[in-house]
Design a protein around this motif. Structure first.
Motif, short mmCIF file in Angstrom:
data_model
loop_
_atom_site.label_atom_id
_atom_site.label_comp_id
_atom_site.label_asym_id
_atom_site.label_seq_id
_atom_site.Cartn_x
_atom_site.Cartn_y
_atom_site.Cartn_z
N ILE A 230 0.78 -1.17 0.01
CA ILE A 230 0.02 0.12 0.09
C ILE A 230 0.81 1.23 -0.10
CG2 ILE A 230 -0.43 0.37 2.62
CD1 ILE A 230 -3.27 0.16 0.10
N LEU B 201 2.08 1.59 -3.38
CA LEU B 201 0.86 2.04 -4.26
C LEU B 201 0.91 3.69 -4.05
CD1 LEU B 201 -1.58 1.39 -5.79
CD2 LEU B 201 -2.72 1.24 -3.66
N ALA B 202 0.79 4.21 -3.00
CA ALA B 202 0.92 5.73 -2.85
C ALA B 202 1.98 6.23 -3.55
CB ALA B 202 0.87 6.17 -1.42
N MET C 222 3.64 5.12 -6.15
CA MET C 222 3.30 5.08 -7.46
C MET C 222 2.27 6.21 -7.88
SD MET C 222 1.45 1.87 -9.13
CE MET C 222 -0.02 2.32 -9.94
N PHE C 223 1.37 6.36 -6.96
CA PHE C 223 0.42 7.63 -7.52
C PHE C 223 1.22 8.98 -7.49
CE2 PHE C 223 -3.50 5.25 -5.87
CZ PHE C 223 -4.05 4.66 -7.06
N LEU C 224 1.93 8.95 -6.49
CA LEU C 224 2.86 10.37 -6.20
C LEU C 224 3.70 10.62 -7.38
CD1 LEU C 224 2.90 12.59 -4.22
CD2 LEU C 224 4.86 11.54 -2.96
N GLY D 116 1.69 11.36 -10.51
CA GLY D 116 1.15 12.62 -10.49
C GLY D 116 2.26 13.57 -10.63
N LEU D 117 3.44 13.49 -9.98
CA LEU D 117 4.33 14.82 -10.05
C LEU D 117 4.79 15.05 -11.44
CD1 LEU D 117 6.19 13.73 -6.85
CD2 LEU D 117 4.80 15.96 -7.26
N TYR E 40 2.73 14.75 -14.00
CA TYR E 40 2.03 15.87 -14.74
C TYR E 40 1.96 17.27 -14.07
CZ TYR E 40 0.18 11.52 -16.75
OH TYR E 40 0.11 10.41 -17.27
N VAL E 41 2.51 17.30 -12.81
CA VAL E 41 2.57 18.43 -12.22
C VAL E 41 3.62 19.26 -13.17
CG1 VAL E 41 3.66 19.80 -10.31
CG2 VAL E 41 2.01 17.99 -9.81
N ASN F 221 4.16 2.90 -18.39
CA ASN F 221 3.01 2.54 -17.68
C ASN F 221 2.68 1.36 -17.42
OD1 ASN F 221 0.85 3.36 -16.41
ND2 ASN F 221 -0.50 4.08 -18.44
N TRP G 151 -6.48 0.74 -13.87
CA TRP G 151 -6.35 1.18 -12.66
C TRP G 151 -7.38 1.15 -11.52
CZ3 TRP G 151 -1.62 0.51 -12.77
CH2 TRP G 151 -0.77 1.33 -13.71
N LEU H 157 -7.18 -3.01 5.69
CA LEU H 157 -6.72 -3.82 4.87
C LEU H 157 -6.50 -5.29 5.54
CD1 LEU H 157 -4.25 -1.56 2.73
CD2 LEU H 157 -6.14 -3.19 1.86
N GLU I 149 -4.87 14.56 -14.58
CA GLU I 149 -3.74 13.44 -14.01
C GLU I 149 -3.25 13.74 -12.51
OE1 GLU I 149 -3.91 14.99 -16.90
OE2 GLU I 149 -4.02 13.24 -18.36
N ILE I 150 -3.54 15.15 -12.23
CA ILE I 150 -3.04 15.41 -10.85
C ILE I 150 -3.53 14.80 -9.85
CG2 ILE I 150 -2.38 17.76 -9.46
CD1 ILE I 150 -1.26 18.83 -11.65
N LEU J 210 -3.80 12.09 -9.17
CA LEU J 210 -2.97 11.03 -8.73
C LEU J 210 -2.29 11.52 -7.40
CD1 LEU J 210 -1.57 9.47 -11.95
CD2 LEU J 210 -3.08 8.48 -10.38
N VAL J 211 -1.83 12.63 -7.40
CA VAL J 211 -0.96 13.28 -6.22
C VAL J 211 -1.95 13.21 -4.89
CG1 VAL J 211 0.33 15.19 -5.35
CG2 VAL J 211 0.64 14.69 -7.88
N ALA K 242 -2.66 9.77 -3.96
CA ALA K 242 -1.26 9.46 -3.14
C ALA K 242 -1.47 9.81 -1.66
CB ALA K 242 0.03 9.83 -3.70
N VAL L 71 -4.07 8.10 0.24
CA VAL L 71 -3.90 6.83 0.55
C VAL L 71 -2.81 6.88 1.90
CG1 VAL L 71 -2.53 4.69 0.05
CG2 VAL L 71 -3.85 5.77 -1.70
#
Lengths: 510, 322, 343
Positions: free
Chosen positions: B118, B121-122, B124-126, B129-130, B132-133, B241, C250, C266, C298-299, C301-302, C305, C308
């Motif tokens: 987990i 996973l966070a 991965m998102f982060l 996401g960065l 795209y920032v 991806n 996803w 979990l 897409e942001i 996602l940040v 994150a 989570v």
């Protein structure tokens, strides 16, 4: 040689857990070149004392001195640095690493950060051979060797970091006869080398075979320190078990009443023939009659629980047969099948094998009944509540709130909830493994009374307890176990404390 | 005598050879040095990331952030190069970011006792996401150093060639093997994966090891990202991806136990090659489509997990009768 | 108790909605056009429905102490299967063809779920690994079904499932509501819920109490597959096409996130379907919000994150202990104190 200074001296050790006094004012000393057995039943405080010594717990009070200097150990690493090493029953090594690595990891011979495998393997071979007389391929992973060898390797690890005090915590419980003998030879040799060994075991024979000195704990208190040669077996057992003078006169009368019913001609409920499981219990024969309370007496680790687990299908027997009265009973291979045949089993491990922490008292009570009814015949919520209320008042469960999470209840009340769970399934045979452990006197008496009344109504009960008095009080018949064997069955007048204790202690050596 | 713990490794190597031999008989032009070397050229970044993942899985963890970390690296590199930063500084910087990112995840996993699954996973998102920032578009790279590295072909005797990325990947594999077998860090990783409580009781630095493992994986991901940047000559948030799955699959097919404690960098090397050779076969076949790669890899994954399970069961029964 | 548990997720949802209201004052307005209701709130429910479905199934799997990584792939496979079988029919809009396609897709998704359950319960593979296999292979299978192309179907009847409307509301909302009710009834009106929680909390104790944990696991994974299958139908029918590569991408992660936000741990045990519903709505609202504000989607996602991480930290005993000061350690809670202490 015993006139030497003790290498280790623990004085007035006290350790309190929320709600429990685990150790109060315990003394313990260890001399170089001796094997010192630490004895006590469950809850006596042995493991807490060892954990204090190895730095897993920190004592609230008291001092630990090593070679005359006060030491404070806060972690297993610090204990090792002070020269105290422990070999646990569950070997605490890494099964995937090689033998040599398991001995040296953390202290590998290195040059410029590169591990010198050849040197390490050579050292390991030499150490094992010279000090433990063990010739094995040290490059093989640990898991390819038997538990006995793994235990020796754990000892080798302790020796490699030049331990002065070696703690062997139930090292023999998963070894067979010849392996035990091999271990003892090594213990004697190490003793001669001047090592101080603290030995914990539940096998009485082994205590006398190898120990020089015995310290007994009971209920977190220090009972005494004795030279093994001066302490007769029977006395050891009685000191371990203790004599609890509880006022339970009413029970006595109840018990006597039921004694007058002769059970001999009754229907046999369950019959085991040559039933056994390797490494758990030697093959045994046993019968249980309808409406009979059969007590299993014996020390912890004598095979009481293992026997019960076979009856319930929690473990599979590898020898013998088990027959149930009445029905053309199918075989019992799983708890599910056992429950369908009318057997119920209250495990001694209340925390891990009994209660479901996250669920309420009500849900815990109905679980077994619901499981045997299946998914779709759900007991309606209202009926569940009625059942819960009924048993809460019947067994005097406190608090009287069926929606309370079970983990918030005291041990005694959790135990009553588990009893309720099984009574609800209306079993023909109820197996109670240490039903009164860790609960207060009042609740204890209630449970004992309940057991007696259940038997009067025709239920068969197997009653397991470390407290001999309790077993004597409730049982119609007693089977005695020692060192994973059923050694004796006793009825009627034979059933007195003296004789049962002798049977538990075994041998005429005592 | 064949040691049991090496069985999955030998199966992997055997499987690779088998597939390669079958391919050689079936397709003309398949059996050549260059086809073999192309496996390395096209999968250099996968190989680098997989070495890091091997350590993570051996330690008993998992790292889902590698694909995103690669994307983030391409993105950071591309945008900094666009602003005129010198290539060497950029490379150093992204490597440091990778190490810090991984170490931070390792610290959270260890100190707060949260499942690696987990936390990464966070991560991965982060990381994604960065990207795209920084920008949601592709940033192409026209830096001279990057393009020259990308185009350099190192000629080998016999007329075949490799890229600089291959050298980097092979160096990482060599470093991985050395770290795993000849350093305390490596052995502690195996110990922690074998039994964390035991490692604790044996006095090993468990916390440090776990953080270093994830830090190393972060380093490998960043390095894989650099190599990927050479390969693509662009930065984009959608790069790599889902690559974490390919990486995990390569490691498992390479014989590393997903439960931790057992695994070999060499195995991972062949695991990556197997993935590559399957792709090559499918492209040589012509009639088969690219998605067969995923299906075949899925099936291989299943077979290897079942094999591990089988060996694991033998291990358990062997122990209880002891 | 009930209020307390849902309080924070609901608060987050309300704050998000209020933010939207401030940002665009007509956010809450719902208009009637051509007999259909339109508005952002309806959109959130409509676009969020596949996620809610997947998350419902995931909740039960997580409650048994497992996890299902393959839901995204199952979404793609069922969508592809349904579209393929409709595109093969003579009359793409025939009722039989559409019902047949839906039937085939649902049976397939249940079978895929059963496969996961089989690997976990029978073979004894860790759930995360067992479902990884289908996660990897599943996308390939989906593309195999669509032959790598995007299959477009021309079938208003099929389209109705994901894009039609009933009683002025999108039809998908009814499907989600129905599945939510079914899941609630299944778990609360039969004993399944009790068994799931018992198995997830203490497998050993449950076995000794006679619970058939394997059957429970099989059922739960199958149900999760089925939920993902329905979500796949919704998604593909909404756009009248199947894209094996990108459909449901996803989803597994969003679904897990929704479950965790909803308060289900979990590690298994107690589960909260209503919490999951709120969790999924939070995720969908977040996406909508970010669209509205004009930040690249897409942001999200940040933000995800950070969510989570925050949720996991709050669930972590150690973190809470850190906040409270010293962690409490009793003799019984610290079964393995050496592990925790010297961390």
């Amino acid at each position: 040689m015993k006139e030497l200074q003790p290498i280790l001296q623990m004085t007035g050790i006290q350790k309190q857990f929320p709600g429990v006094k685990a150790l109060s004012g315990v003394d313990f000393r260890l001399f170089p070149g001796e094997v010192h057995a630490l004895m006590g039943e469950n809850g006596a405080g042995k493991s807490t004392l060892i954990k204090v010594l190895t730095g897993v717990y920190t004592a609230d009070q008291g001092s630990v001195e090593m070679e005359g200097h006060a030491i404070a150990v806060h972690s297993p690493q610090e204990a090792q640095r002070a020269g105290i090493s422990t070999v646990y029953q569950e070997v605490n090594l890494c099964p995937n690493l090689s033998v040599a690595e398991n001995i040296y990891i953390g202290n590998e011979p290195c040059r410029l950060g590169r591990i010198r495998w050849k040197e390490m393997n050579r050292n390991a071979e030499r150490l094992l051979q010279e000090r433990l007389h063990l010739q094995i391929d040290v490059t093989q992973p640990l898991e390819s060797y038997s538990v006995a060898v793994q235990q020796l390797i754990a000892i080798a690890r302790a020796l490699s970091i030049s331990a002065k005090v070696l703690i062997l915590d139930e090292p023999t419980s998963s070894l067979d006869q010849s392996e035990v003998r091999q271990l003892f030879d090594i213990m004697r040799k190490l003793k001669q080398d001047g090592l101080a060994i603290l030995f914990v075991t539940h096998f009485l024979d082994q205590v006398y075979e190898v120990s020089d000195r015995i310290t007994i704990l009971r209920g977190g208190e220090f009972v005494g320190e004795y030279l093994a040669a001066d302490l007769p077996r029977i006395e050891l057992v009685s000191k371990m078990i203790g004599k609890e003078l509880v006022m339970l006169e009413k029970l006595e009368t109840l018990s006597n009443e039921s004694d007058s019913n002769d059970k001999k001609d009754d229907v046999v409920m369950l019959e085991a023939e040559g039933l056994g499981r390797q490494g758990a219990i030697e093959p045994f024969d046993l019968r249980i009659h309808q409406g009979e309370i059969l007590g299993l007496a014996g020390l912890l680790g004598s095979g009481r629980t293992e026997m019960a687990r076979l009856f319930f299908g929690a473990d599979r027997p590898d020898k013998g047969s088990l027959r149930l009265a009445g029905s053309g009973a199918g075989s019992i291979h799983t708890p599910r099948q056992a429950i369908d045949q009318g057997i119920a089993f209250c495990s001694e491990n209340r925390k891990t094998e009994g209660i479901i922490d996250d669920l309420t008292v009500r849900e815990n009570i109905v679980l077994a009944l619901q499981a045997s009814k299946g998914w779709f015949r759900r007991i309606p919520r209202k009926r569940q509540e009625e059942i819960a209320e009924e048993y809460i008042s019947l067994l005097n469960i406190n608090p009287r709130d069926s929606e309370q999470l079970i983990r918030h209840l005291s041990g005694g009340n959790q135990q009553k909830v588990l009893l309720a769970r099984w009574l609800l399934t209306e079993p023909k045979l109820l197996i109670l493994d240490e039903p009164t452990r860790g609960i207060d006197i009042g609740a204890k008496a209630e449970i004992q009374k309940l057991v007696l009344s259940l038997a009067q109504k025709g239920m068969s009960v197997i009653f397991i307890s470390s407290e001999l008095e309790e077993v004597l009080r409730v049982s119609h018949r007693i089977a005695v176990l020692r060192d994973r064997r059923k050694v004796k069955e006793m009825t009627g007048t034979e059933m007195n404390q003296q004789l049962v204790m002798q049977a538990i202690a075994g041998g005429d050596k005592g | 005598m064949l040691k049991r713990q090496y069985i999955p490794l030998w199966v992997t190597i055997g499987l690779f050879l088998l597939i390669f031999i079958v391919g050689s008989f079936r397709y003309t032009g398949f059996f050549s040095m260059q086809v073999l070397l192309n496996l390395l050229i096209d999968n250099a970044f996968l190989l680098i990331a997989a070495v890091g993942m091997t350590f993570v899985i051996v330690s008993g963890g998992i790292d889902l952030s590698v694909g995103s970390m690669i994307a983030l690296t391409t993105m950071v590199s591309a945008s900094l190069l666009q602003q005129g930063w010198p290539p060497m500084i950029v490379i150093l910087l992204v490597l440091i970011i990778g190490v810090l990112f991984g170490t931070a995840m390792g610290a959270i996993i260890h100190y707060f006792n949260i499942q690696p699954f987990i936390v990464t996973l966070a991560g991965m998102f982060l990381a994604r996401g960065l990207c795209y920032v920084i920008s949601i578009n592709t940033i192409t790279i026209d830096n001279a150093f990057y393009t020259s590295v990308a185009q350099t072909k190192i000629k080998l005797p016999g007329g075949s060639f490799i890229s600089i990325s291959v050298l980097i990947a092979l160096a990482v594999v060599a470093m991985g093997i050395y770290l795993a077998h000849y350093t305390k860090f490596g052995r502690n990783t195996y110990a922690v994966g074998g039994s964390e409580p035991s490692s604790m009781l044996m006095g090993l630095p468990v916390a440090r090891t776990k953080m270093m493992v994830f830090g190393f994986s972060g380093f490998c991901s960043a390095l894989a990202g650099i190599v990927f940047t050479f390969y693509m000559l662009s930065g984009y948030g959608l790069h790599a991806n889902g690559m974490e799955l390919d990486v995990i699959a390569a490691v498992v097919i390479g014989g590393t136990l997903l439960t931790g404690g057992v695994g070999y960098v060499v195995g991972t090397f062949f695991g990556v090659l197997i993935q590559g050779v399957i792709q090559t076969i499918i492209s040589f076949e012509g009639t088969l489509s690219s998605w067969w790669t995923r299906i075949v890899i899925g099936v291989l994954l299943l077979l290897f997990i079942l094999l591990q399970r089988l060996l694991g069961e033998r291990r358990l029964t062997g122990r209880s009768s002891g | 108790m009930m209020k307390h548990r849902l309080f924070w997720p609901l608060m987050v949802l309300v704050v998000l909605l209020l933010f939207n209201l401030i940002y665009s004052p007509d956010f809450f307005s719902i208009k009637m056009r051509d007999g259909h209701l339109y508005g952002s709130l309806i959109d959130i429910l409509n676009f969020g429905s596949p996620l809610i479905l997947v998350a419902i199934g995931m909740t039960l799997v997580i409650a048994t102490g497992g996890i299902d990584l393959s839901v995204g792939s199952v979404v793609a496979i069922t969508g592809a299967m349904a579209c393929l079988s409709i595109s093969r029919a003579n009359d793409q809009n025939g009722l039989v063809a559409v019902l047949g396609a839906v039937g085939i897709a649902l049976v397939l998704s249940a079978a895929l779920g059963l496969w996961n359950g089989f690997l976990v319960a029978r073979i004894g593979i860790q759930p995360i690994i067992a479902t990884l296999i289908l996660m990897v292979a599943g996308r390939g299978i989906a593309q195999l079904i669509t032959n790598g192309q995007i299959i477009t179907v021309l079938s208003p009847k099929y389209q109705y499932i994901g894009a039609g409307s009933l009683l002025t509301l999108p039809f998908s909302i009814f499907i989600v509501a129905a599945m939510f009710v079914i899941a609630s009834l299944l778990t609360r009106k039969t004993a399944l819920g009790l068994f799931i929680e018992a198995v997830g909390c203490k497998p050993t104790a449950s076995r000794l109490a006679g619970v058939r944990s394997r059957t429970v696991m099989l059922a739960v994974y199958m149900f999760c597959g089925l939920c993902a299958g329905i979500a796949g139908l919704l998604l593909s029918s909404n756009v009248s096409s199947a894209d094996g590569n990108n459909a449901g991408l996803w989803y597994e992660l969003d679904a897990i996130l929704a479950v965790v936000i909803g308060g289900t741990s979990l590690t298994g045990g107690r589960f909260y379907l209503a919490g999951t519903l709120v969790g999924a709505l939070i995720i969908q609202t977040l996406t909508t919000t970010i669209y509205m504000v004009g930040v690249p989607p897409e942001i999200t996602l940040v933000v995800k994150a950070l969510v989570v991480l925050a949720v996991c930290l709050v669930q972590s005993e150690k973190f809470r202990g850190l906040l409270r000061g010293r962690p409490k350690a009793g003799p019984l809670q610290t079964a393995n104190p050496e592990v925790k202490r010297h961390a």
